[in-house]
Design a protein around this motif. Structure first.
Motif, short mmCIF file in Angstrom:
data_model
loop_
_atom_site.label_atom_id
_atom_site.label_comp_id
_atom_site.label_asym_id
_atom_site.label_seq_id
_atom_site.Cartn_x
_atom_site.Cartn_y
_atom_site.Cartn_z
N UNK A 171 0.86 -1.18 0.00
CA UNK A 171 0.00 0.00 0.00
C UNK A 171 0.89 1.23 0.00
N UNK A 172 0.65 2.15 -0.94
CA UNK A 172 1.43 3.39 -1.04
C UNK A 172 0.51 4.58 -0.82
N UNK A 173 0.93 5.51 0.04
CA UNK A 173 0.09 6.65 0.38
C UNK A 173 0.90 7.94 0.30
N UNK A 174 0.27 8.98 -0.22
CA UNK A 174 0.87 10.31 -0.22
C UNK A 174 -0.13 11.31 0.33
N UNK A 175 0.26 12.03 1.37
CA UNK A 175 -0.51 13.14 1.92
C UNK A 175 0.26 14.42 1.65
N UNK A 176 -0.39 15.38 1.02
CA UNK A 176 0.29 16.59 0.58
C UNK A 176 -0.40 17.83 1.11
N UNK A 177 0.37 18.92 1.23
CA UNK A 177 -0.24 20.21 1.56
C UNK A 177 -1.14 20.68 0.42
N UNK A 178 -0.91 20.16 -0.80
CA UNK A 178 -1.84 20.35 -1.92
C UNK A 178 -2.79 19.15 -1.88
N UNK A 179 -3.93 19.31 -1.25
CA UNK A 179 -4.79 18.16 -0.91
C UNK A 179 -5.24 17.36 -2.13
N UNK A 180 -5.39 17.99 -3.29
CA UNK A 180 -5.86 17.23 -4.45
C UNK A 180 -4.79 16.26 -4.97
N UNK A 181 -3.58 16.33 -4.41
CA UNK A 181 -2.53 15.38 -4.78
C UNK A 181 -2.47 14.18 -3.84
N UNK A 182 -3.33 14.12 -2.84
CA UNK A 182 -3.35 12.97 -1.93
C UNK A 182 -3.68 11.70 -2.72
N UNK A 183 -2.92 10.64 -2.45
CA UNK A 183 -3.13 9.39 -3.16
C UNK A 183 -3.00 8.21 -2.21
N UNK A 184 -3.81 7.18 -2.45
CA UNK A 184 -3.76 5.92 -1.71
C UNK A 184 -3.91 4.81 -2.74
N UNK A 185 -2.83 4.04 -2.93
CA UNK A 185 -2.83 3.05 -4.00
C UNK A 185 -2.30 1.71 -3.51
N UNK A 186 -2.82 0.66 -4.12
CA UNK A 186 -2.27 -0.68 -3.91
C UNK A 186 -1.19 -0.91 -4.96
N UNK A 187 -0.09 -1.53 -4.56
CA UNK A 187 1.01 -1.77 -5.49
C UNK A 187 1.32 -3.26 -5.56
N UNK A 188 1.71 -3.70 -6.74
CA UNK A 188 2.15 -5.08 -6.96
C UNK A 188 3.45 -5.02 -7.75
N UNK A 189 4.48 -5.68 -7.23
CA UNK A 189 5.78 -5.68 -7.88
C UNK A 189 6.29 -7.10 -8.09
N UNK A 190 6.82 -7.35 -9.27
CA UNK A 190 7.56 -8.57 -9.55
C UNK A 190 9.03 -8.18 -9.57
N UNK A 191 9.83 -8.83 -8.75
CA UNK A 191 11.23 -8.42 -8.54
C UNK A 191 12.17 -9.54 -8.97
N UNK A 192 13.17 -9.15 -9.76
CA UNK A 192 14.25 -10.06 -10.09
C UNK A 192 15.56 -9.34 -9.81
#
Length: 220
Positions: free
Chosen positions: A195-216
Motif C-alpha cells: 500500500x502506497x500513500x501520499x498526503x500533501x499540503x496540496x490536498x488534491x494530490x493525496x493518493x492511496x494506491x495498492x502496489x504489486x511488484x515482480x522483482x528479479x
C-alpha cells in the motif's frame, strides 16, 4: 552520469569509501519563457564506510556534499549535505532485519523550483521459511519538500483545470509484504504487494494506491 569510487581496507572487516558523481540534465527543447533555462548540473562528493564486523551485523554509511546548480544563475540551486545508511542485523539464523535511512536532493520540474529534498527511513523484516524461500514485511516513511513556492495543476474535465499555489510538502508512507525464491547464490525472483500513500499540503494530490511488484535481482 559519471561516478568514480574507491575503497580501502582500514580494519579487517571495514572499508573506507570515497565517491564522486557528476550529473548533467539537458532539455531537448528550450523553455518557452524568454530568459529561462531549465538545464542544470550537479556534483556530489561522499565518504563513508562499508562494514561487516560479525556474522550478525553488516552495513554501509555514506555522507557527503551535493552541489546542484541550474544554468540560469538567477534560480536557487542546492549546496548542502546528503547521505544514506543501511544496517542489516541477523536476529537468528533464519531472521534478518534491515534498517535504512537517507537524505537526498533531486532535480525537479516543479514550477519555480530546481530541486526537491527527499528524506526518509524504513525497515524490512525477512524470515526464511524453506531452504530457498523467504517471506518479508516492510515499512517506509518519507518527506518530500519543495524549497520555493510552486504551482501544481490537474485536469478535472474537458479544458478544465484545478490549480493550487503555495509551499508544497508531501509525506509518503508505504507498507509491503512479499516472498521470494532464491534461484542461486547470485539471483532471486519475488513478488511484493503493498500500500502506497501520499498526503500533501496540496490536498488534491493525496493518493492511496495498492502496489504489486515482480522483482528479479542478480548480484555480480
Amino acid at each position: 552520469v559519471i561516478t568514480v569510487s574507491g575503497t580501502n581496507g582500514i580494519l579487517p572487516k571495514t572499508d573506507f569509501l570515497m565517491e564522486w558523481e557528476g550529473r548533467r540534465i539537458d532539455y531537448d527543447t528550450e523553455s518557452p519563457i524568454p530568459g529561462e533555462d531549465d538545464d542544470s548540473s550537479s556534483r556530489r562528493f561522499s565518504v563513508g564506510f562499508l562494514f561487516d564486523p560479525s556474522a550478525f551485523i553488516k552495513g554501509s554509511l555514506k555522507v557527503g556534499i551535493l552541489r546542484l546548480e541550474p544554468d540560469n544563475r538567477a534560480e536557487d540551486g542546492y549546496d548542502g549535505p546528503v547521505g544514506e545508511a543501511v544496517l542489516l542485523y541477523r536476529l537468528t539464523g533464519l531472521t534478518t532485519l534491515e534498517m535504512r535511512g537517507q537524505r537526498q536532493a533531486f532535480f525537479t520540474t516543479a514550477v519555480n523550483n530546481v530541486y526537491l529534498l527527499d528524506q526518509g527511513y524504513g525497515a524490512t523484516l525477512t524470515q526464511a521459511v524453506a531452504d530457498r524461500v523467504a517471506a518479508e514485511i516492510g515499512i517506509d516513511r518519507g518527506k518530500v519538500t519543495f524549497p520555493n513556492e510552486t504551482q501544481t495543476c490537474i485536469t478535472v474535465g474537458l479544458n478544465e483545470f484545478e490549480c493550487e499555489t503555495g509551499m508544497r510538502t508531501d509525506w509518503i508512507r508505504a507498507f509491503f509484504a512479499g516472498a521470494y525464491f532464491r534461484m542461486s547464490n547470485l539471483s532471486r525472483v519475488g513478488l511484493r504487494v503493498g500500500q502506497w500513500e501520499r498526503d500533501s499540503t496540496f490536498e488534491f494530490l493525496n493518493r492511496h494506491r495498492m502496489t504489486v511488484q515482480v522483482i528479479y535481482s542478480y548480484n555480480f
